[in-house]
Enzyme design. Structure first.
Site, PDB file in Angstrom:
ATOM      1  N   CYS A 253       0.779  -1.237   0.000  1.00 33.59           N
ATOM      2  CA  CYS A 253       0.000   0.000   0.000  1.00 33.59           C
ATOM      3  C   CYS A 253       0.813   1.291   0.000  1.00 33.59           C
ATOM      4  CB  CYS A 253      -0.951   0.006   1.196  1.00 33.59           C
ATOM      5  SG  CYS A 253      -2.111  -1.370   1.199  1.00 33.59           S
TER       6      CYS A 253
ATOM      7  N   LYS B  13      -8.971   7.764   0.580  1.00 36.56           N
ATOM      8  CA  LYS B  13      -7.730   7.161   1.034  1.00 36.56           C
ATOM      9  C   LYS B  13      -6.535   7.757   0.294  1.00 36.56           C
ATOM     10  CE  LYS B  13      -5.563   2.709   2.028  1.00 36.56           C
ATOM     11  NZ  LYS B  13      -5.762   1.250   2.111  1.00 36.56           N
TER      12      LYS B  13
ATOM     13  N   HIS C  28       6.784 -23.988  -3.394  1.00 35.36           N
ATOM     14  CA  HIS C  28       8.101 -23.378  -3.516  1.00 35.36           C
ATOM     15  C   HIS C  28       8.436 -22.721  -2.185  1.00 35.36           C
ATOM     16  CE1 HIS C  28      11.284 -20.602  -4.721  1.00 35.36           C
ATOM     17  NE2 HIS C  28      11.427 -21.323  -5.819  1.00 35.36           N
TER      18      HIS C  28
ATOM     19  N   ASP D 270      -3.714   0.765  -6.622  1.00 36.58           N
ATOM     20  CA  ASP D 270      -2.391   0.942  -6.034  1.00 36.58           C
ATOM     21  C   ASP D 270      -1.513  -0.290  -6.169  1.00 36.58           C
ATOM     22  OD1 ASP D 270      -3.914  -0.537  -4.234  1.00 36.58           O
ATOM     23  OD2 ASP D 270      -3.144   0.481  -2.450  1.00 36.58           O
ATOM     24  N   HIS D 271      -2.105  -1.462  -6.189  1.00 37.13           N
ATOM     25  CA  HIS D 271      -1.389  -2.730  -6.372  1.00 37.13           C
ATOM     26  C   HIS D 271      -2.431  -3.794  -6.656  1.00 37.13           C
ATOM     27  CE1 HIS D 271      -2.852  -3.654  -2.373  1.00 37.13           C
ATOM     28  NE2 HIS D 271      -2.273  -2.550  -1.911  1.00 37.13           N
TER      29      HIS D 271
END
Length: 423
Positions: free
Chosen positions: A92, A157, A279, A348-349
């Site tokens: 974030c 935000k 993994h 944002d991601h």
């Protein structure tokens, strides 16, 4: 016409943060510039949360997510969809700090401004406790106001300043390699309150109210500001309006209206390997997020229908965000400002969507580090060739110079060390 651009996509592991910084090397050959206008354009900039970059693409998962407004922006004259757009640090605050400063995460040195670490120097936004210094003066909105005469309205935000997140994210970064005792069979390894999101079936409200009402309330206030601005004939300054939404961030919550818009038969559920076959990096990352189930929880957590239902709720949240975008489109049209207002809509991601047995973000996989983006500039008009789909790698730090160029800010007024390139 979009020119071919050549980019070399490199990834740099941020060892102290348990995140990847995606660092595309920009070329000197930009996309065609936006056609100039006699008037500086208004700009509506909407940033949602945690949205996998693939989810807005036409045909994604059998077109499971209805996105009429976002797709209309992308396919209208002057619209463009970016299909390989990346967060520079997929968590974030570092991601938002890179976006608003135009700098890579390793180029955001700062000092802590408060708390028990006030005055401590940090050489970058390496974890979710870090971000822009609180006295920073070269954010996108600040430059537009100072150098472009823009009337700026920031809502919702923001989350780009250091010290805004809890102490545990900083401690988690510093102690990543510490050999704390843990028992995967009994607890899944690590466990903290937010980890329950990984085990939840999600929430569907049956009543006719949004699970994200705070975002709608901010939206209503922001649209009131746009209407008031448009009605003030004595104020001819262009506006820059930003809203950051908390939707699509976990926990996974929606209401029946949006839940019913998602056909579960269209949802692909990622295959999960047995924990012993994971993994090591996937195992460590998932365990540090508190998302590895104990032996007693495993049957419930790994159940196919639970995982499909969580994805269904996730897609329902994206569909609700599209409705928010539609409200902005309608308000701008009703105010008579459509022909001179740019829309930039992104996230944002991303979100791992349970691929590789991962939840949340913070990993280098595309689901986590890629973000969707649509830009609509009506000044380009019907002459632009459609649909415009940009498939070359682009990045969030490219938005700073893109916005300044679109706003007609002279380059002499730009910060002189931006890392991105105008799109």
């Amino acid at each position: 016409m979009v020119r071919s651009i050549s980019r070399l996509l490199a990834v740099v592991l941020c060892f102290q943060a348990d995140i990847f910084c995606v660092v595309p090397k920009v070329s000197s050959d930009p996309l065609d510039p936006f056609i100039s206008s006699e008037r500086r354009p208004n700009i509506v900039f909407l940033v949602c949360e945690s949205t996998d970059g693939r989810t807005w693409q036409e045909g994604y998962q059998n077109s499971v997510i209805p996105l009429p407004n976002i797709h209309k922006l992308a396919s209208s004259p002057g619209g463009a969809a970016f299909h390989r757009h990346y967060a520079n640090a997929p968590v974030c605050c570092p991601s938002r700090a890179t976006l608003w400063s135009g700098h890579h995460a390793h180029r955001i040195p700062h000092s802590h401004g408060r708390g028990e670490c006030a005055g401590m120097s940090v050489n970058g936004a390496w974890n979710n406790y870090e971000g822009l210094p609180r006295n920073y003066t070269n954010r996108i909105d600040q430059v537009l106001s100072r150098s472009g005469g823009y009337d700026v309205y920031m809502s919702g935000k923001q989350d780009f300043s250091e010290g805004g997140h809890t102490l545990n994210v900083r401690m988690g970064s510093w102690t990543k390699q510490v050999r704390f005792p843990y028992d995967m069979s009994k607890t899944g390894g690590w466990r903290y309150d937010y980890a329950e999101v990984c085990r939840s079936n999600g929430t569907v409200l049956q009543e006719n109210r949004s699970a994200h009402q705070d975002d709608w309330n901010v939206l209503d206030n922001t649209l009131d500001w746009i209407r008031t601005k448009a009605a003030n004939s004595s104020d001819n300054r262009p506006f820059f309006v930003y809203q950051g939404m908390n939707i699509v961030h976990p926990p996974y919550r929606t209401n029946k209206y949006y839940y019913d818009k998602i056909d579960p038969s269209k949802i692909d559920v990622p295959e999960w390997h047995d924990i012993k076959d994971m993994h090591p990096c996937d195992l460590q990352s998932s365990m540090l997020k508190g998302c590895i189930p104990s032996d007693d929880e495993r049957d419930v957590v790994e159940q196919y229908y639970r995982r499909r239902n969580v994805r269904r709720i996730y897609y329902a949240m994206i569909a609700e965000f599209d409705a928010m975008v539609g409200r902005y489109m309608d308000a701008v049209k009703e105010a008579g400002l459509w022909d001179n207002t740019i829309f930039i809509v992104t996230s944002d991601h991303g979100d791992m969507q349970m691929e590789h047995r991962q939840t949340f973000k913070m990993t280098p996989y595309d689901a986590s580090s890629s973000v969707p983006m649509v830009i609509f500039d009506p000044r380009r008009g019907p002459k632009s060739q459609l649909p415009v789909v940009v498939s070359k790698p682009t990045q969030l730090i490219d938005l700073f110079p893109t916005i300044l160029e679109s706003a007609g800010i002279p380059k002499s007024e730009w910060p002189n060390d931006l890392d991105g390139q105008s799109l």
